[in-house]
Design a protein around this motif. Structure first.
Motif, PDB file in Angstrom:
ATOM      1  N   UNK A   1      -0.816  16.910 -16.576  1.00  0.00           N
ATOM      2  CA  UNK A   1      -0.458  18.042 -15.730  1.00  0.00           C
ATOM      3  C   UNK A   1      -1.414  18.124 -14.549  1.00  0.00           C
ATOM      4  N   UNK A   2      -1.043  18.969 -13.600  1.00  0.00           N
ATOM      5  CA  UNK A   2      -1.824  19.093 -12.354  1.00  0.00           C
ATOM      6  C   UNK A   2      -1.940  17.761 -11.630  1.00  0.00           C
ATOM      7  N   UNK A   3      -0.895  16.956 -11.737  1.00  0.00           N
ATOM      8  CA  UNK A   3      -0.941  15.608 -11.176  1.00  0.00           C
ATOM      9  C   UNK A   3      -1.020  15.628  -9.659  1.00  0.00           C
ATOM     10  N   UNK A   4      -0.618  16.744  -9.054  1.00  0.00           N
ATOM     11  CA  UNK A   4      -0.638  16.808  -7.591  1.00  0.00           C
ATOM     12  C   UNK A   4      -2.036  16.598  -7.038  1.00  0.00           C
ATOM     13  N   UNK A   5      -3.073  16.972  -7.826  1.00  0.00           N
ATOM     14  CA  UNK A   5      -4.437  16.774  -7.344  1.00  0.00           C
ATOM     15  C   UNK A   5      -4.789  15.297  -7.231  1.00  0.00           C
ATOM     16  N   UNK A   6      -4.214  14.470  -8.088  1.00  0.00           N
ATOM     17  CA  UNK A   6      -4.480  13.033  -7.985  1.00  0.00           C
ATOM     18  C   UNK A   6      -3.919  12.494  -6.676  1.00  0.00           C
ATOM     19  N   UNK A   7      -2.672  12.872  -6.368  1.00  0.00           N
ATOM     20  CA  UNK A   7      -2.075  12.440  -5.119  1.00  0.00           C
ATOM     21  C   UNK A   7      -2.833  12.957  -3.914  1.00  0.00           C
ATOM     22  N   UNK A   8      -3.313  14.195  -3.986  1.00  0.00           N
ATOM     23  CA  UNK A   8      -4.046  14.772  -2.863  1.00  0.00           C
ATOM     24  C   UNK A   8      -5.388  14.089  -2.670  1.00  0.00           C
ATOM     25  N   UNK A   9      -6.086  13.807  -3.756  1.00  0.00           N
ATOM     26  CA  UNK A   9      -7.360  13.088  -3.645  1.00  0.00           C
ATOM     27  C   UNK A   9      -7.124  11.696  -3.069  1.00  0.00           C
ATOM     28  N   UNK A  10      -6.065  11.050  -3.521  1.00  0.00           N
ATOM     29  CA  UNK A  10      -5.722   9.724  -3.003  1.00  0.00           C
ATOM     30  C   UNK A  10      -5.515   9.770  -1.498  1.00  0.00           C
ATOM     31  N   UNK A  11      -4.719  10.736  -1.039  1.00  0.00           N
ATOM     32  CA  UNK A  11      -4.456  10.856   0.391  1.00  0.00           C
ATOM     33  C   UNK A  11      -5.723  11.204   1.166  1.00  0.00           C
ATOM     34  N   UNK A  12      -6.550  12.085   0.602  1.00  0.00           N
ATOM     35  CA  UNK A  12      -7.768  12.488   1.296  1.00  0.00           C
ATOM     36  C   UNK A  12      -8.718  11.306   1.466  1.00  0.00           C
ATOM     37  N   UNK A  13      -8.916  10.557   0.394  1.00  0.00           N
ATOM     38  CA  UNK A  13      -9.797   9.382   0.482  1.00  0.00           C
ATOM     39  C   UNK A  13      -9.228   8.374   1.473  1.00  0.00           C
ATOM     40  N   UNK A  14      -7.911   8.156   1.406  1.00  0.00           N
ATOM     41  CA  UNK A  14      -7.265   7.234   2.346  1.00  0.00           C
ATOM     42  C   UNK A  14      -7.491   7.669   3.792  1.00  0.00           C
ATOM     43  N   UNK A  15      -7.214   8.923   4.081  1.00  0.00           N
ATOM     44  CA  UNK A  15      -7.339   9.406   5.451  1.00  0.00           C
ATOM     45  C   UNK A  15      -8.787   9.414   5.932  1.00  0.00           C
ATOM     46  N   UNK A  16      -9.685   9.953   5.113  1.00  0.00           N
ATOM     47  CA  UNK A  16     -11.059  10.108   5.585  1.00  0.00           C
ATOM     48  C   UNK A  16     -11.764   8.758   5.721  1.00  0.00           C
TER      49      UNK A  16
ATOM     50  N   UNK B   1       0.813  -1.212   0.000  1.00  0.00           N
ATOM     51  CA  UNK B   1       0.000   0.000   0.000  1.00  0.00           C
ATOM     52  C   UNK B   1       0.847   1.264   0.000  1.00  0.00           C
ATOM     53  N   UNK B   2       1.738   1.379   0.975  1.00  0.00           N
ATOM     54  CA  UNK B   2       2.572   2.575   1.055  1.00  0.00           C
ATOM     55  C   UNK B   2       3.641   2.572  -0.024  1.00  0.00           C
ATOM     56  N   UNK B   3       4.179   1.400  -0.343  1.00  0.00           N
ATOM     57  CA  UNK B   3       5.192   1.342  -1.383  1.00  0.00           C
ATOM     58  C   UNK B   3       4.671   1.863  -2.706  1.00  0.00           C
ATOM     59  N   UNK B   4       3.468   1.415  -3.080  1.00  0.00           N
ATOM     60  CA  UNK B   4       2.866   1.877  -4.331  1.00  0.00           C
ATOM     61  C   UNK B   4       2.515   3.356  -4.250  1.00  0.00           C
ATOM     62  N   UNK B   5       1.992   3.791  -3.095  1.00  0.00           N
ATOM     63  CA  UNK B   5       1.630   5.196  -2.943  1.00  0.00           C
ATOM     64  C   UNK B   5       2.854   6.099  -2.975  1.00  0.00           C
ATOM     65  N   UNK B   6       3.925   5.691  -2.297  1.00  0.00           N
ATOM     66  CA  UNK B   6       5.144   6.497  -2.281  1.00  0.00           C
ATOM     67  C   UNK B   6       5.820   6.546  -3.640  1.00  0.00           C
ATOM     68  N   UNK B   7       5.561   5.543  -4.464  1.00  0.00           N
ATOM     69  CA  UNK B   7       6.109   5.539  -5.826  1.00  0.00           C
ATOM     70  C   UNK B   7       5.365   6.505  -6.729  1.00  0.00           C
TER      71      UNK B   7
ATOM     72  N   UNK C   1      -9.436   8.014  -6.193  1.00  0.00           N
ATOM     73  CA  UNK C   1     -10.536   7.585  -5.326  1.00  0.00           C
ATOM     74  C   UNK C   1     -10.476   6.094  -4.996  1.00  0.00           C
ATOM     75  N   UNK C   2     -10.468   5.235  -6.025  1.00  0.00           N
ATOM     76  CA  UNK C   2     -10.514   3.787  -5.772  1.00  0.00           C
ATOM     77  C   UNK C   2      -9.237   3.327  -5.065  1.00  0.00           C
ATOM     78  N   UNK C   3      -8.091   3.824  -5.484  1.00  0.00           N
ATOM     79  CA  UNK C   3      -6.827   3.494  -4.827  1.00  0.00           C
ATOM     80  C   UNK C   3      -6.868   3.899  -3.360  1.00  0.00           C
ATOM     81  N   UNK C   4      -7.385   5.104  -3.086  1.00  0.00           N
ATOM     82  CA  UNK C   4      -7.450   5.584  -1.712  1.00  0.00           C
ATOM     83  C   UNK C   4      -8.298   4.693  -0.819  1.00  0.00           C
ATOM     84  N   UNK C   5      -9.411   4.187  -1.351  1.00  0.00           N
ATOM     85  CA  UNK C   5     -10.265   3.270  -0.579  1.00  0.00           C
ATOM     86  C   UNK C   5      -9.524   1.974  -0.278  1.00  0.00           C
ATOM     87  N   UNK C   6      -8.900   1.391  -1.298  1.00  0.00           N
ATOM     88  CA  UNK C   6      -8.141   0.163  -1.090  1.00  0.00           C
ATOM     89  C   UNK C   6      -6.985   0.363  -0.127  1.00  0.00           C
ATOM     90  N   UNK C   7      -6.314   1.491  -0.251  1.00  0.00           N
ATOM     91  CA  UNK C   7      -5.208   1.857   0.635  1.00  0.00           C
ATOM     92  C   UNK C   7      -5.685   1.834   2.090  1.00  0.00           C
TER      93      UNK C   7
END
Length: 366
Positions: free
Chosen positions: A42-57, A26-32, A104-110
């Motif tokens: 472009x604006x790829x940072x939003x994908x990472x942020x959405x991933x983290x938000x879904x994971x955390x919430x 989970x973290x290995x793939x996310x950190x990669x 979104x889906x990655x964040x849920x699985x994470x």
């Protein structure tokens, strides 16, 4: 075994091993994800942020389900969802598809892999709990070394799609191992409320969550931008991926040919990556341990989940803020570095308040 002082036992040690594999994937793939910056829109940072938000919430919901059903079903579901998200990422060609799959889906699985693993590990130990959780979290660092290097090699040999699919099969195997090994010492019980108001009234818990939220503004920023930063200093793509791995490992000098360290820019970046990786790793290892230390055993799951849900909003905006600062400064990383440093320093001071409330001795164990 005394029910009040669990020391691990066979099931405890197997749970630590299973959690190691879950976090490796989970973290290995996310950190990669920092390596994906070279290959996606472009604006790829939003994908990472959405991933983290879904994971955390997701933590609040998953923590409640953990209390009611234990870890096994959650880990099985997480393995399927996590693998599916990577398969869909490998097929994505449009930005919204990446948001859905990798965000979104990655964040849920994470979340389904992380929260049950850590909560279950905490139930098996009171003595040496921090050590057990640290060993489990070490899986994230090992994964953070393996996945960027593996993906970089695969990107060059088989292309983006098959590289991500191969990494998905690795994650599937790790998830299956985690599902089989991780167990909880506590009996299944009726889940508590979605929001435990009594926990929010606990000053130590509330202050600790505040400190965690502030840290989330900046702690992930270097992991997402170190590859771009390295390439901006005329460092090759291959070595830039190695720098990301060094950051995730905290100490892997041998990953890069020693002779190239004569380059001053690379030497400073590698040195920073080693130290940042070493000290930021403790944040992931100690979050669960600190929450468990100020919580009753039966509330560890819901409290940990609720804490991550509350800090999710900071995790959502941290990377876009950093990206906006980078754009404002026309590619200069000075403002981004200051933002990250101030966030982490302030969060450390807030967390220190909790420690001093429990024991005013600065170096005393609590």
């Amino acid at each position: 075994m005394n029910a009040q002082t669990p020391k691990g036992g066979l099931h405890g040690y197997l749970t630590v091993l299973g959690a190691f594999f879950a976090l490796f994937a989970a973290f290995g793939q996310s950190m990669a994800f920092g390596s994906f910056q070279l290959f996606t829109a472009s604006d790829i940072s939003w994908i990472g942020s959405v991933q983290l938000w879904v994971f955390f919430i997701s933590g609040g919901f998953i923590g409640r389900l953990f209390d009611a059903y234990g870890p096994t079903l959650l880990l099985a579901a997480g393995t399927v969802i996590f693998t599916f998200s990577l398969m869909m990422t490998s097929l994505a060609t449009k930005y919204y598809e990446l948001i859905l799959a990798q965000g979104i889906v990655f964040g849920i699985g994470f979340g389904l892999l992380f929260f049950p693993s850590m909560s279950a590990t905490a139930t098996h130990f009171t003595k040496n709990r921090a050590t057990a959780l640290g060993v489990a979290v070490a899986g994230s660092s090992v994964g953070g070394v393996v996945f960027p290097i593996m993906l970089q090699q695969l990107f060059n040999k088989v292309g983006f799609g098959w590289a991500v699919r191969i990494s998905a099969f690795v994650c599937l195997a790790c998830g299956i191992i985690a599902t089989l090994l991780v167990s909880s010492r506590l009996p299944k019980r009726k889940p508590g409320p979605w929001i435990d108001i009594s926990s929010l009234k606990d000053a130590n818990y509330a202050i600790f969550v505040l400190g965690s939220a502030i840290s989330c503004l900046g702690i992930f920023v270097p992991m997402y931008y170190i590859v771009q930063y390295a390439q901006g200093h005329n460092i090759s793509q291959t070595v830039a991926f190695g720098v990301l791995s060094i950051m995730n490992a905290g100490s892997v000098f041998g990953r890069i040919v020693p002779s190239i360290l004569a380059d001053r820019d690379l030497a400073s970046i590698v040195t920073y990556s080693v130290f940042y990786g070493f000290f930021s790793g403790s944040w992931f290892a100690l979050q669960t341990s600190c929450i468990a230390q100020i919580s009753k055993m039966e509330k560890i799951g819901v409290r940990m989940g609720m804490a991550y849900s509350l800090v999710s909003f900071a995790a959502l905006v941290g990377e876009p803020i950093a990206g906006a600062i980078l754009a404002r400064d026309n590619g200069s990383y000075k403002g981004l570095i200051i933002f990250t440093g101030v966030s982490l320093l302030l969060s450390s001071l807030v967390s220190l308040v909790v420690k001093l409330r429990i024991n005013r001795g600065l170096l005393a164990r609590v």
